[in-house]
Design a protein around this motif. Structure first.
Motif, PDB file in Angstrom:
ATOM      1  N   THR A 138       0.853  -1.177   0.000  1.00 34.13           N
ATOM      2  CA  THR A 138       0.000   0.000   0.000  1.00 34.13           C
ATOM      3  C   THR A 138       0.897   1.238   0.000  1.00 34.13           C
ATOM      4  N   VAL A 139       0.459   2.271  -0.685  1.00 34.97           N
ATOM      5  CA  VAL A 139       1.144   3.560  -0.665  1.00 34.97           C
ATOM      6  C   VAL A 139       0.276   4.546   0.107  1.00 34.97           C
ATOM      7  N   LEU A 140       0.815   5.091   1.182  1.00 30.33           N
ATOM      8  CA  LEU A 140       0.109   6.134   1.923  1.00 30.33           C
ATOM      9  C   LEU A 140       0.466   7.494   1.348  1.00 30.33           C
ATOM     10  N   SER A 142      -0.812  11.927   1.782  1.00 28.29           N
ATOM     11  CA  SER A 142      -1.466  12.847   2.713  1.00 28.29           C
ATOM     12  C   SER A 142      -2.534  13.704   2.062  1.00 28.29           C
ATOM     13  N   SER A 143      -2.645  13.639   0.735  1.00 22.61           N
ATOM     14  CA  SER A 143      -3.618  14.486   0.040  1.00 22.61           C
ATOM     15  C   SER A 143      -4.133  13.777  -1.208  1.00 22.61           C
ATOM     16  N   THR A 144      -5.297  14.214  -1.667  1.00 18.87           N
ATOM     17  CA  THR A 144      -5.889  13.660  -2.880  1.00 18.87           C
ATOM     18  C   THR A 144      -5.027  13.946  -4.100  1.00 18.87           C
ATOM     19  N   ALA A 145      -4.440  15.154  -4.146  1.00 14.01           N
ATOM     20  CA  ALA A 145      -3.592  15.520  -5.290  1.00 14.01           C
ATOM     21  C   ALA A 145      -2.391  14.590  -5.401  1.00 14.01           C
ATOM     22  N   GLU A 146      -1.793  14.235  -4.272  1.00 13.03           N
ATOM     23  CA  GLU A 146      -0.642  13.336  -4.322  1.00 13.03           C
ATOM     24  C   GLU A 146      -1.075  11.906  -4.631  1.00 13.03           C
ATOM     25  N   ALA A 147      -2.270  11.511  -4.203  1.00  5.89           N
ATOM     26  CA  ALA A 147      -2.789  10.199  -4.592  1.00  5.89           C
ATOM     27  C   ALA A 147      -2.919  10.117  -6.107  1.00  5.89           C
ATOM     28  N   VAL A 156       0.432   3.046 -10.012  1.00  7.63           N
ATOM     29  CA  VAL A 156      -0.055   2.297  -8.848  1.00  7.63           C
ATOM     30  C   VAL A 156      -1.578   2.291  -8.885  1.00  7.63           C
ATOM     31  N   PRO A 157      -2.202   1.119  -8.810  1.00  4.56           N
ATOM     32  CA  PRO A 157      -3.680   1.071  -8.847  1.00  4.56           C
ATOM     33  C   PRO A 157      -4.293   1.856  -7.682  1.00  4.56           C
ATOM     34  N   ILE A 158      -5.396   2.509  -7.952  1.00  5.40           N
ATOM     35  CA  ILE A 158      -6.071   3.320  -6.940  1.00  5.40           C
ATOM     36  C   ILE A 158      -6.363   2.527  -5.661  1.00  5.40           C
ATOM     37  N   PRO A 159      -6.801   1.251  -5.734  1.00  6.91           N
ATOM     38  CA  PRO A 159      -7.083   0.527  -4.491  1.00  6.91           C
ATOM     39  C   PRO A 159      -5.858   0.332  -3.587  1.00  6.91           C
TER      40      PRO A 159
END
Length: 349
Positions: A138-140, A142-147, A156-159
């Motif tokens: 999993t990749v953590l 801190s923000s939606t923009a960085e996701a 990297v898949p969204i899930p």
């Protein structure tokens, strides 16, 4: 470690910046729930772990990037065989990691805006971060923009990407001490480096008639800071550079500020936003999607350099922030962060 969580906190060291504070606070918060083991060479973090009864093992002292990379890639894997999962809270992990791991990507600036990064840090990220995020359970972020950036740039898949906003240090919940300066002041807190927008803030402040207000700059000179140093030296008596301010003194500095300004060009989160809001300071920040997300839309913003001066003037005349805003920021604790992060780490085992 008996199948617990190993935490690589070797990035932490003096002088600390935002990522260092976040890694240290996250390690303490996770360790408080038990079954975590922190690897660090930072004496302050070792002492903090001891006070919280969190076991530690020595790692390289931060500051020498090449030594830390060599330790992480060649030595650290041997310590991980008895752990259940590795939490890599600062962008990278061992290429040949013998156990599953979760990596925290604080930002993707080294790829999006390398001109805003130290050359050494950008090179480090470009070499090791792509493989680290692609192989992570999993990749953590801190923000939606960085996701979105991690998904689009590294595939990297969204899930497999989890957004958990960072927390505010408990010291910003303490009652502030007496007013630290005689004159009212506008405050900036952060390293003096290209992405922070300090030059633009200086220009805006000097173009205004702010009455008796000072501009107080709290932060050390960091990379590519020569232009900022020259500007501060020529700024005049109404601009005060305090240099590095200890963490314990920041809550009072925030609490008595007429306005805190965060003019960053780019950020991965923006901890000073939470710190200022939790301390009760009026806040103005750049209209950047990450910063707007961090403040939860509860602060004034400016759109460009031309807009900054007028928004400072408006903010100084505005009604002080509500107690509701302050309480919201105070609720964004590191305990809350750990409560969200812990199940993700346990699921990776």
């Amino acid at each position: 470690m008996n199948s617990g969580i190993a935490i690589d906190a070797t990035v932490v060291g003096p002088p600390r910046s935002g990522v260092h504070y976040a890694v240290a606070a996250g390690a303490i918060a996770l360790g408080s729930y038990g079954r975590a083991h922190v690897f660090t060479g930072d004496s302050d973090l070792i002492d903090a772990c001891a006070r919280a009864s969190i076991p530690t093992s020595p790692g390289p002292v931060a500051g020498n990037v090449l030594r830390r990379i060599a330790w992480q890639q060649l030595v650290f894997p041997h310590y991980l065989r008895d752990a259940g999962v590795l939490f890599a809270p600062a962008y990278t992990a061992p290429v040949r990691c013998p156990i599953p791991y979760v990596v925290h990507v604080h930002d993707t600036l080294a790829f999006r805006r390398p001109e805003l990064c130290a050359l050494r840090n950008a090179a480090h990220m470009r070499v090791l971060m792509p493989a680290a995020v692609r192989r992570a359970k999993t990749v953590l972020v801190s923000s939606t923009a960085e996701a979105d950036a991690v998904h689009s740039r590294f595939g990297v898949p969204i899930p497999r990407i989890e957004r958990i906003p960072l927390g505010v240090d408990p010291c910003f919940l303490d009652r502030p001490q007496a007013r630290p300066r005689e004159r009212p002041y506008i405050l900036f807190v952060g390293n003096l480096e290209p992405k922070k927008g300090v030059g633009q803030l200086l220009e805006a402040f000097q173009s205004l008639d702010t009455g008796d207000h000072e501009l107080v700059i709290a932060g050390r000179y960091a990379w590519r800071s020569a232009p900022i140093r020259r500007a501060l030296q020529q700024a005049g008596p109404n601009v005060v550079h305090l240099g590095y301010v200890p963490r314990t003194e920041l809550p009072t500095l925030y609490a008595h500020a007429a306005l805190t300004v965060m003019p960053s060009i780019d950020e991965g989160f923006g901890l000073p936003i939470l710190e200022a809001m939790a301390s009760g300071s009026p806040l103005l920040h750049a209209h950047h999607p990450v910063l707007c997300e961090t403040s939860n839309g509860r602060a004034m913003t400016f759109c460009n350099n031309a807009d900054l001066a007028s928004q400072i003037a408006t903010a100084l005349r505005a009604t002080p922030p509500t107690a509701e805003n302050q309480e919201w920021a105070r609720s964004q604790s590191w305990e809350r962060w750990a409560q969200h992060a812990l199940p993700i780490l346990q699921a990776a085992i």
